[in-house]
Scaffold this active site. Sequence first.
Site, mmCIF file in Angstrom:
data_model
loop_
_atom_site.group_PDB
_atom_site.id
_atom_site.type_symbol
_atom_site.label_atom_id
_atom_site.label_comp_id
_atom_site.label_asym_id
_atom_site.label_seq_id
_atom_site.Cartn_x
_atom_site.Cartn_y
_atom_site.Cartn_z
ATOM 1 C CD GLU A 1 41.010 44.713 43.075
ATOM 2 O OE1 GLU A 1 40.548 44.162 42.298
ATOM 3 O OE2 GLU A 1 41.527 44.039 44.065
ATOM 4 C CG ASP B 1 42.390 38.980 40.030
ATOM 5 O OD1 ASP B 1 42.822 37.913 40.979
ATOM 6 O OD2 ASP B 1 42.578 40.108 40.629
ATOM 7 C CG HIS C 1 45.658 39.106 42.274
ATOM 8 N ND1 HIS C 1 44.634 39.205 43.047
ATOM 9 C CD2 HIS C 1 46.750 38.826 43.061
ATOM 10 C CE1 HIS C 1 44.950 38.897 44.106
ATOM 11 N NE2 HIS C 1 46.526 38.787 44.456
ATOM 12 C CG HIS D 1 43.997 43.088 41.624
ATOM 13 N ND1 HIS D 1 44.296 42.405 42.586
ATOM 14 C CD2 HIS D 1 45.244 44.348 41.879
ATOM 15 C CE1 HIS D 1 45.564 42.413 43.132
ATOM 16 N NE2 HIS D 1 46.010 43.463 42.752
#
Length: 179
Positions: free
Chosen positions: A112, A161, A151, A30
């Site tokens: 992330e 993303d 994602h 992400h």
Amino acid sequence: MLKYDNATFVPSPHCDARPDDAQVSLLVVHNISLPPSQFGTSGIRDLFMGQLNINEHPFYREIAGLRVSAHCVIYRTGEIEQFVPFNQRAWHAGLSTYQGKSRCNDFSIGIELEGTDTLPFTDEQYTALTKLTHFIVKHYPHISLGRIVGHNDIAPGRKTDPGVAFDWARYRKTLINLL
């Protein structure tokens, strides 16, 4: 409790146990920045800890009350914070499906990258992501190179993303060399 030694552990309340029959077999990449397109703030940590101050930025009012997390965040410097142990379920994927199987949070690990869809990620982030992925794959052998996705791949039309700025070829080549 499986944690990554090269990360600072900051336990998020936004996680729970995986289903008993869940087999971790997917890694989801992400990107996130809070406020949007701003780096080096406490926004990501505050969001994942349920401590976002809605008076700090107008955008925070739009996401007030969200209960989300990821297993790890890799900041622009390459520093890693781990919010959820890998054996637990982080709340990162939302409404999602992979190869006909829904509820991707049940069987995935979410990483992330501090960034946006359109700004290049840093060398330090790619290095940290590659090393972290190597660690994860060693502990979860059902995650093959083909089961590392964005994602956007599990929530098409809803999420974009890690975005066009993420260099999948660079990441995969470095990862193959490490594996």
